[in-house]
Scaffold this motif. Structure first.
Motif, PDB file in Angstrom:
ATOM      1  N   MET A 189     -11.894  -2.452  -2.981  1.00 41.84           N
ATOM      2  CA  MET A 189     -10.969  -2.833  -4.036  1.00 41.84           C
ATOM      3  C   MET A 189     -11.051  -1.884  -5.226  1.00 41.84           C
ATOM      4  O   MET A 189     -10.049  -1.657  -5.914  1.00 41.84           O
ATOM      5  N   SER A 190     -12.225  -1.326  -5.477  1.00 41.83           N
ATOM      6  CA  SER A 190     -12.350  -0.313  -6.534  1.00 41.83           C
ATOM      7  C   SER A 190     -11.526   0.918  -6.178  1.00 41.83           C
ATOM      8  O   SER A 190     -10.895   1.541  -7.040  1.00 41.83           O
ATOM      9  N   PHE A 191     -11.531   1.280  -4.903  1.00 42.15           N
ATOM     10  CA  PHE A 191     -10.751   2.427  -4.422  1.00 42.15           C
ATOM     11  C   PHE A 191      -9.254   2.135  -4.548  1.00 42.15           C
ATOM     12  O   PHE A 191      -8.474   2.991  -4.962  1.00 42.15           O
ATOM     13  N   VAL A 192      -8.856   0.914  -4.232  1.00 41.00           N
ATOM     14  CA  VAL A 192      -7.444   0.526  -4.270  1.00 41.00           C
ATOM     15  C   VAL A 192      -6.925   0.424  -5.706  1.00 41.00           C
ATOM     16  O   VAL A 192      -5.828   0.892  -6.015  1.00 41.00           O
ATOM     17  N   GLY A 193      -7.716  -0.178  -6.595  1.00 38.37           N
ATOM     18  CA  GLY A 193      -7.227  -0.424  -7.943  1.00 38.37           C
ATOM     19  C   GLY A 193      -6.030  -1.359  -7.898  1.00 38.37           C
ATOM     20  O   GLY A 193      -6.042  -2.365  -7.199  1.00 38.37           O
ATOM     21  N   LYS A 194      -4.947  -1.003  -8.607  1.00 41.03           N
ATOM     22  CA  LYS A 194      -3.731  -1.826  -8.602  1.00 41.03           C
ATOM     23  C   LYS A 194      -2.611  -1.172  -7.796  1.00 41.03           C
ATOM     24  O   LYS A 194      -1.441  -1.550  -7.920  1.00 41.03           O
TER      25      LYS A 194
END
Length: 249
Positions: free
Chosen positions: A140-145
């Protein structure tokens, strides 16, 4: 001088088990703190409202993450779990090969032989892998928004939601595009919409199937192929316009 509290975890471990045990108690606390921080990050990310301005973003500049999951089976509601995350960033029709993500997950359930045969992932490999919380947090850190893209996304969304709920008691709030849905819109007469079929039709070399990162990379190439058709042949310019067309299918 006041004697340290004999009930304290560190001092108690120091007396009973020596320095290694005392250090282990500190690390346990650090792990709990890290988990709490990871949970807080995930919850914060999911609480953020969808930005309406993203719908006006030209597809030529849209920032997306194409992703894939490997799992122990097909039912997130009946005990199957995530084995690995794979993802790659795409901006417009530019695949950012250098910006990719992959991790195995130390799942808590056994891996069926047919899944090991399909994915190449063994239980020994998973035992050495990061926890679900670590893997999910890093993903999720890689994805962000960014907008997420997957092929036959219902499967991946179900497992993502199960993992998010299990670790952080939240649900996925990201926008998700499905390359299978795009295929059904753009090629309505086709009888088969599997990833293998669509990759072959679009001349995308197939290798490393059922490896989460390799599948994400191939799906990214399929997305770029459809994106060019959407913007050039269909004259669709923004994400909002694309959603409007897809809602009619």
């Amino acid at each position: 001088m006041k004697e340290p509290n004999k009930g304290g975890g560190f001092w108690n471990n120091l007396r009973q088990g020596g320095m290694p045990s005392a250090i282990a108690s500190i690390r346990g606390g650090e792990t709990a703190q890290q988990t709490a921080q990871q949970m807080a990050f995930i919850r914060s990310l999911m609480r953020e409202k969808r930005r309406p301005e993203v719908l006006h973003t030209p597809l030529s500049k849209l920032e997306t993450v194409v992703f894939d999951l490997e799992t122990t089976g097909f039912s997130s509601q009946h005990g199957d779990e995530i084995l690995s995350f794979g993802a790659i960033k795409v901006v417009g029709d530019e695949i950012r090969e250098e910006e990719s993500f992959y991790t195995l997950v130390n799942c808590s359930t056994s891996i069926p032989d047919n899944i090991t045969e399909l994915t190449g992932i063994t239980e020994e490999m998973c035992r050495k892998a990061p926890s679900l919380m670590d893997g999910l947090h890093n993903f999720m850190s890689f994805v962000g928004k960014r907008v997420l893209i997957a092929h036959a996304s219902a499967h991946d969304k179900a497992f993502l939601n199960a993992a998010l709920w299990k670790t952080s008691k939240v649900q996925l709030t990201h926008r998700v595009l499905d390359t299978m849905m795009l295929a059904r819109w753009l090629e309505p007469s086709r009888s088969n919409y599997t990833l293998d079929e669509l990759l072959a039709v679009h001349g995308i070399p197939i290798h490393g199937r059922h490896h989460a990162l390799e599948d994400a990379k191939m799906t990214a190439k399929l997305w770029v192929s459809y994106l060019r058709e959407i913007t050039q042949r269909k004259q669709v310019e923004t994400l909002g316009e694309l959603y409007a067309y897809l809602s009619r299918t």
